[in-house]
Design a protein around this motif. Sequence first.
Motif, PDB file in Angstrom:
ATOM      1  N   PHE A 231       0.819  -1.208   0.000  1.00 45.46           N
ATOM      2  CA  PHE A 231       0.000   0.000   0.000  1.00 45.46           C
ATOM      3  C   PHE A 231       0.858   1.266   0.000  1.00 45.46           C
ATOM      4  O   PHE A 231       0.357   2.354   0.297  1.00 45.46           O
ATOM      5  CB  PHE A 231      -0.917   0.015   1.228  1.00 45.46           C
ATOM      6  CG  PHE A 231      -1.738  -1.235   1.396  1.00 45.46           C
ATOM      7  CD1 PHE A 231      -2.755  -1.538   0.506  1.00 45.46           C
ATOM      8  CD2 PHE A 231      -1.488  -2.119   2.438  1.00 45.46           C
ATOM      9  CE1 PHE A 231      -3.510  -2.689   0.654  1.00 45.46           C
ATOM     10  CE2 PHE A 231      -2.231  -3.272   2.591  1.00 45.46           C
ATOM     11  CZ  PHE A 231      -3.246  -3.558   1.697  1.00 45.46           C
ATOM     12  N   ALA A 232       2.148   1.131  -0.325  1.00 48.16           N
ATOM     13  CA  ALA A 232       3.080   2.258  -0.214  1.00 48.16           C
ATOM     14  C   ALA A 232       2.670   3.443  -1.067  1.00 48.16           C
ATOM     15  O   ALA A 232       2.981   4.591  -0.733  1.00 48.16           O
ATOM     16  CB  ALA A 232       4.489   1.800  -0.596  1.00 48.16           C
ATOM     17  N   LEU A 233       1.978   3.212  -2.171  1.00 50.45           N
ATOM     18  CA  LEU A 233       1.595   4.320  -3.062  1.00 50.45           C
ATOM     19  C   LEU A 233       0.527   5.206  -2.448  1.00 50.45           C
ATOM     20  O   LEU A 233       0.438   6.397  -2.775  1.00 50.45           O
ATOM     21  CB  LEU A 233       1.097   3.754  -4.398  1.00 50.45           C
ATOM     22  CG  LEU A 233       0.632   4.774  -5.444  1.00 50.45           C
ATOM     23  CD1 LEU A 233       1.773   5.716  -5.823  1.00 50.45           C
ATOM     24  CD2 LEU A 233       0.086   4.079  -6.679  1.00 50.45           C
ATOM     25  N   PHE A 234      -0.291   4.655  -1.541  1.00 45.33           N
ATOM     26  CA  PHE A 234      -1.406   5.437  -0.998  1.00 45.33           C
ATOM     27  C   PHE A 234      -0.930   6.655  -0.209  1.00 45.33           C
ATOM     28  O   PHE A 234      -1.528   7.728  -0.283  1.00 45.33           O
ATOM     29  CB  PHE A 234      -2.288   4.562  -0.108  1.00 45.33           C
ATOM     30  CG  PHE A 234      -3.059   3.525  -0.856  1.00 45.33           C
ATOM     31  CD1 PHE A 234      -3.192   3.591  -2.236  1.00 45.33           C
ATOM     32  CD2 PHE A 234      -3.656   2.472  -0.193  1.00 45.33           C
ATOM     33  CE1 PHE A 234      -3.910   2.632  -2.937  1.00 45.33           C
ATOM     34  CE2 PHE A 234      -4.386   1.497  -0.882  1.00 45.33           C
ATOM     35  CZ  PHE A 234      -4.506   1.584  -2.254  1.00 45.33           C
ATOM     36  N   LEU A 235       0.144   6.497   0.572  1.00 45.38           N
ATOM     37  CA  LEU A 235       0.613   7.592   1.422  1.00 45.38           C
ATOM     38  C   LEU A 235       1.042   8.805   0.609  1.00 45.38           C
ATOM     39  O   LEU A 235       0.623   9.929   0.913  1.00 45.38           O
ATOM     40  CB  LEU A 235       1.735   7.115   2.338  1.00 45.38           C
ATOM     41  CG  LEU A 235       2.294   8.160   3.296  1.00 45.38           C
ATOM     42  CD1 LEU A 235       1.192   8.737   4.175  1.00 45.38           C
ATOM     43  CD2 LEU A 235       3.402   7.566   4.158  1.00 45.38           C
ATOM     44  N   PRO A 236       1.871   8.671  -0.427  1.00 49.22           N
ATOM     45  CA  PRO A 236       2.220   9.873  -1.200  1.00 49.22           C
ATOM     46  C   PRO A 236       1.038  10.484  -1.934  1.00 49.22           C
ATOM     47  O   PRO A 236       0.982  11.705  -2.082  1.00 49.22           O
ATOM     48  CB  PRO A 236       3.290   9.366  -2.182  1.00 49.22           C
ATOM     49  CG  PRO A 236       3.117   7.899  -2.245  1.00 49.22           C
ATOM     50  CD  PRO A 236       2.637   7.498  -0.882  1.00 49.22           C
ATOM     51  N   LEU A 264       3.123  15.281   7.149  1.00 46.60           N
ATOM     52  CA  LEU A 264       2.547  14.185   6.382  1.00 46.60           C
ATOM     53  C   LEU A 264       3.364  13.915   5.128  1.00 46.60           C
ATOM     54  O   LEU A 264       3.628  12.763   4.774  1.00 46.60           O
ATOM     55  CB  LEU A 264       1.100  14.516   6.011  1.00 46.60           C
ATOM     56  CG  LEU A 264       0.350  13.491   5.153  1.00 46.60           C
ATOM     57  CD1 LEU A 264       0.243  12.152   5.878  1.00 46.60           C
ATOM     58  CD2 LEU A 264      -1.034  14.007   4.789  1.00 46.60           C
ATOM     59  N   VAL A 265       3.787  14.983   4.456  1.00 48.36           N
ATOM     60  CA  VAL A 265       4.598  14.819   3.243  1.00 48.36           C
ATOM     61  C   VAL A 265       5.947  14.193   3.582  1.00 48.36           C
ATOM     62  O   VAL A 265       6.454  13.329   2.866  1.00 48.36           O
ATOM     63  CB  VAL A 265       4.790  16.174   2.539  1.00 48.36           C
ATOM     64  CG1 VAL A 265       5.753  16.041   1.367  1.00 48.36           C
ATOM     65  CG2 VAL A 265       3.441  16.716   2.046  1.00 48.36           C
ATOM     66  N   ALA A 266       6.556  14.637   4.690  1.00 46.11           N
ATOM     67  CA  ALA A 266       7.884  14.139   5.063  1.00 46.11           C
ATOM     68  C   ALA A 266       7.850  12.810   5.792  1.00 46.11           C
ATOM     69  O   ALA A 266       8.891  12.176   5.977  1.00 46.11           O
ATOM     70  CB  ALA A 266       8.600  15.174   5.950  1.00 46.11           C
ATOM     71  N   ALA A 267       6.646  12.352   6.178  1.00 40.37           N
ATOM     72  CA  ALA A 267       6.540  11.155   7.013  1.00 40.37           C
ATOM     73  C   ALA A 267       7.174   9.937   6.372  1.00 40.37           C
ATOM     74  O   ALA A 267       7.802   9.121   7.037  1.00 40.37           O
ATOM     75  CB  ALA A 267       5.070  10.871   7.334  1.00 40.37           C
ATOM     76  N   SER A 268       6.994   9.799   5.073  1.00 39.31           N
ATOM     77  CA  SER A 268       7.522   8.611   4.406  1.00 39.31           C
ATOM     78  C   SER A 268       8.840   8.891   3.704  1.00 39.31           C
ATOM     79  O   SER A 268       9.338   8.034   2.973  1.00 39.31           O
ATOM     80  CB  SER A 268       6.496   8.111   3.379  1.00 39.31           C
ATOM     81  OG  SER A 268       6.142   9.158   2.508  1.00 39.31           O
ATOM     82  N   LEU A 269       9.432  10.074   3.917  1.00 33.69           N
ATOM     83  CA  LEU A 269      10.689  10.405   3.251  1.00 33.69           C
ATOM     84  C   LEU A 269      11.873  10.428   4.211  1.00 33.69           C
ATOM     85  O   LEU A 269      12.940   9.897   3.889  1.00 33.69           O
ATOM     86  CB  LEU A 269      10.558  11.772   2.567  1.00 33.69           C
ATOM     87  CG  LEU A 269       9.731  11.798   1.282  1.00 33.69           C
ATOM     88  CD1 LEU A 269       9.524  13.233   0.823  1.00 33.69           C
ATOM     89  CD2 LEU A 269      10.400  10.998   0.193  1.00 33.69           C
ATOM     90  N   LEU A 292      15.437   3.559  -1.557  1.00 35.20           N
ATOM     91  CA  LEU A 292      15.390   4.397  -2.764  1.00 35.20           C
ATOM     92  C   LEU A 292      14.062   4.230  -3.496  1.00 35.20           C
ATOM     93  O   LEU A 292      13.533   5.197  -4.062  1.00 35.20           O
ATOM     94  CB  LEU A 292      16.555   4.040  -3.693  1.00 35.20           C
ATOM     95  CG  LEU A 292      17.951   4.443  -3.206  1.00 35.20           C
ATOM     96  CD1 LEU A 292      19.010   3.942  -4.180  1.00 35.20           C
ATOM     97  CD2 LEU A 292      18.054   5.964  -3.042  1.00 35.20           C
ATOM     98  N   PHE A 293      13.527   3.012  -3.487  1.00 33.78           N
ATOM     99  CA  PHE A 293      12.212   2.776  -4.088  1.00 33.78           C
ATOM    100  C   PHE A 293      11.162   3.659  -3.423  1.00 33.78           C
ATOM    101  O   PHE A 293      10.346   4.303  -4.094  1.00 33.78           O
ATOM    102  CB  PHE A 293      11.855   1.297  -3.946  1.00 33.78           C
ATOM    103  CG  PHE A 293      10.469   0.957  -4.414  1.00 33.78           C
ATOM    104  CD1 PHE A 293      10.231   0.617  -5.741  1.00 33.78           C
ATOM    105  CD2 PHE A 293       9.385   0.976  -3.538  1.00 33.78           C
ATOM    106  CE1 PHE A 293       8.947   0.309  -6.182  1.00 33.78           C
ATOM    107  CE2 PHE A 293       8.102   0.665  -3.955  1.00 33.78           C
ATOM    108  CZ  PHE A 293       7.890   0.326  -5.289  1.00 33.78           C
ATOM    109  N   GLN A 298       7.543   8.200  -3.422  1.00 37.03           N
ATOM    110  CA  GLN A 298       6.933   9.339  -2.729  1.00 37.03           C
ATOM    111  C   GLN A 298       6.885  10.565  -3.635  1.00 37.03           C
ATOM    112  O   GLN A 298       5.869  11.246  -3.725  1.00 37.03           O
ATOM    113  CB  GLN A 298       7.712   9.684  -1.449  1.00 37.03           C
ATOM    114  CG  GLN A 298       7.837   8.582  -0.440  1.00 37.03           C
ATOM    115  CD  GLN A 298       6.540   7.881  -0.147  1.00 37.03           C
ATOM    116  OE1 GLN A 298       5.547   8.506   0.196  1.00 37.03           O
ATOM    117  NE2 GLN A 298       6.533   6.571  -0.297  1.00 37.03           N
ATOM    118  N   LEU A 299       8.000  10.838  -4.303  1.00 42.05           N
ATOM    119  CA  LEU A 299       8.049  12.007  -5.180  1.00 42.05           C
ATOM    120  C   LEU A 299       7.023  11.899  -6.296  1.00 42.05           C
ATOM    121  O   LEU A 299       6.284  12.848  -6.571  1.00 42.05           O
ATOM    122  CB  LEU A 299       9.455  12.166  -5.766  1.00 42.05           C
ATOM    123  CG  LEU A 299       9.591  13.296  -6.802  1.00 42.05           C
ATOM    124  CD1 LEU A 299       9.264  14.649  -6.177  1.00 42.05           C
ATOM    125  CD2 LEU A 299      10.987  13.318  -7.405  1.00 42.05           C
TER     126      LEU A 299
END
Length: 448
Positions: A231-236, A264-269, A292-293, A298-299
């Motif tokens: 579900f990694a795509l949902f967060l960005p 929220l934007v930086a949470a997964s970075l 890196l993935f 995220q970007l």
Amino acid sequence: MNTWYRGAPAPAYFSRIPGFFGYSQNTFMRQLTIKLPKGHKDKVLETVEEFQGKNTIHLPNEEHDVFMIYLPNERVNDFLKKIDQYEEPEINLIPRGVITLYPPASESPDQVADVQPKSSLEIYLGGIQSVGSMFGLFGYSLAAGIIVWIGLFTTTTYLLVAAMLVAPFAGPAMNAALATSAGKMPLLKSSLMRYGLAIITGIIASLILTFIFPLKTLTPLMEEVSQVSKFALFLPLISGFAGAVNICQSERDSLVSGAAVGILVAASLAPPVGLVGVGLYMMDWQVVFSSLFRILLQLLGIHLAATLVFYFYGHVTPKGVRFLKGSYKTVVITSLVVLFGIAGMMYWQFSQPPFLRKASMNTELAEVLDAELQKLEYIKVLNKDVTFSNEKLDNKSLARFEATILAKDTTITDEALKSAVINHLKQNMDYPYRRDIYEVYEIRVVTD
């Protein structure tokens, strides 16, 4: 008495514009001061009326007409576009809400309801103003990298949150999306460069600290952060949407602060950025590639969601912002690159099980484990869990299946019970990609 340019006294009078009291959608206004050569007074006042301005003040001068105008947020950009036809105006725009009160007094509560989004001009200019200095970018990126490394090293979760507060990733990500929606390639290149510099600075900070304080093995928090969910795509996507809406909305139209959206934007970075430096030092390529993935995903996800919000909600388009003159070609090409990039990363993620899906497969396999254990009538399941290791055995990802059980039949020895449970699991568990996973079992028997 106010003194205006060239020392000329400016007699002021209010130009009351008919028909405004029936305006049903009231908002906080934006205050504009406009200076024009003489001869356009009536046309300007007609334009103000057309765009539903309030409480207009006209300050005549020997050579110029000066107007103080109060317009709804969303109408500022289109108003300025139309004013451009009356020769080149000199404009001051105050990007803050202004309360305008006008008869009848009974409608005053409705007149201060700030419900309109910002104008496309204000959204675009606000994005450019938020760029900040390069010193601040490097400084905050370095601080975030150090904080996240300490958090990962000491397994202190709240330090990861602190790093999210400091990390300057939200600004460049939002500006890149703003550049795409506006079709401005120079701003897009600048934003991506700043994003890349922030990421690289954080990685270098983490790498240097790992050299100074060498690590022999990953901490439990590092292993947890290194694992990617399906579900990694949902967060960005959610982060990009929330960030762009926060930028477009009027400052009093949201209960969510800009700082909260930035977190929220930086949470997964921030965590994967710190983890890349650790992985490079340890030459753990699974950790490096998975981190890196996530950074790249995220970007792309933030960029896609934010671009759609800016374009359709904020009306920041190549021709939608005064004086912008962007390129629709840039919008189309950049959007296609982002879409194909996301599609390619999704294909990579789901074609390489369980490498880029360990965080979610833990839960899925725990359900499979529990289902099989429940079939054994001679035990009571007290606890179960599945965890992936970053290690490999026989070129397979190593997964540990754990369970704590209570024997219902006390005549069976603990060793015999463990052996029976493990044999049952080996023979009966069924899930996709089992051939890619090396299973290790840890069964604990407790007594009442």
